[in-house]
Design an enzyme around this catalytic site. Sequence first.
Site, PDB file in Angstrom:
ATOM      1  N   ASP A  50       1.269   9.564   0.806  1.00 16.65           N
ATOM      2  CA  ASP A  50       2.268  10.086   1.835  1.00 16.65           C
ATOM      3  C   ASP A  50       1.858  10.651   3.119  1.00 16.65           C
ATOM      4  OD1 ASP A  50       4.880   9.497   2.989  1.00 16.65           O
ATOM      5  OD2 ASP A  50       5.698  11.106   1.741  1.00 16.65           O
TER       6      ASP A  50
ATOM      7  N   HIS B  60      -1.618   4.618   9.306  1.00 19.87           N
ATOM      8  CA  HIS B  60      -1.784   3.590   8.220  1.00 19.87           C
ATOM      9  C   HIS B  60      -3.200   3.256   7.999  1.00 19.87           C
ATOM     10  CE1 HIS B  60       2.511   4.060   7.448  1.00 19.87           C
ATOM     11  NE2 HIS B  60       2.645   3.217   8.541  1.00 19.87           N
TER      12      HIS B  60
ATOM     13  N   LEU C 218     -13.768   0.875 -13.180  1.00 18.27           N
ATOM     14  CA  LEU C 218     -12.303   1.294 -12.882  1.00 18.27           C
ATOM     15  C   LEU C 218     -11.277   0.101 -12.565  1.00 18.27           C
ATOM     16  CD1 LEU C 218     -11.598   4.200 -10.565  1.00 18.27           C
ATOM     17  CD2 LEU C 218     -10.305   2.150  -9.890  1.00 18.27           C
TER      18      LEU C 218
END
Length: 222
Positions: free
Chosen positions: A5, A22, A116
Site C-alpha cells: 500500500d 504503481h 519460491l
Amino acid sequence: AIIMDGNGRWAQQRHQPRALGHRAGVRSVRKVLRAAHSAGVQYLTIFAFSQENWKRPELEVKLLMQLFVATLGREVASLNRNNVRIRFIGSREGFAPKLQEAMQQAIELTKDNTGLTLLVAVDYGGQWDIVQAARRVLAAGVEITTESLELQLDTHGVPPPDLLVRTGGEQRISNFMLWQLAYTELYFCDTLWPDFGDAEFTRALEWFASRDRRFGRLPESA
Ligand code: IPE
Ligand code: IPE
Ligand code: MG
C-alpha cells in the site's frame, strides 16, 4: 504475505500521477522477491488488486490492468528462470480474456518449478474466498468443517502466512486473507510501498524472528 500500500501517495508527494506510483511499486516487488528468495522464503503472497479496488476511477483501474498485463509479459520468463512458481488467487472473472490467458500461461509455464511460490492476489477478497470455498464444499455434498473449507480456499495447498507486512501506514486488513491470517504475525510500517526494499524487508523478518508464537498455548517458559 504483503499488502503493498502507498503507491498513490508516493506519486502524489512527487506531484506525479498515481499511475507512476504503481509503476514504481513494481520495482519494489522485484526487490522484495529477490530478498525473499535469499532469505529462503518459500511462499510469498502479494496483494495487487482488491475486489474493492474496482470502485476506483475507471482510468486508474484501466491503467492498473495495463500495468498488470505489461508486467506479466515482461517478468514471467525471468521468474521462470529463477525457478519461481506463479499462482493467482482471486476471482479473475472481471478481467479481459487476454489477461486471463496471460495469467493461465504464467501458471502453466511455471507450475513444475520448485523454488519460491509467488501468489499474486488480484480481484481478491477474503470474504469472497470464504464464500466461494463454502459453496464448493456444499456443492460436493460434504459437511462444512475447518478442514473441508480450507481445502477449497483459493490458497489450498499453501500454508497460512507466518508474517503479514502492510506498508503505507494503515493498520487494517482491507479484506485480505481473512481466514488464512488467523494466527499470522502482523507487521505495519509507514514506508510507502515504492520505498520498500531489501533493508525494510529484512527488518520485518527480524521483527518476526523476535515474536513468541503461542497459538493459544502458554509460553515455553511458563
Ligand atoms: C496500493 O497503493 C496499490 C493498489 C491498491 C492497487 P494505493 O493505490 O492504494 O496507494 P495509496 O494508498 O492511495 O497511497
Ligand atoms: C489494499 O489497499 C489493497 C491492495 C494493496 C491491493 P487499499 O489502498 O485498497 O486499502 P484501503 O482502501 O486503504 O483500505
Ligand atoms: Mg491504498
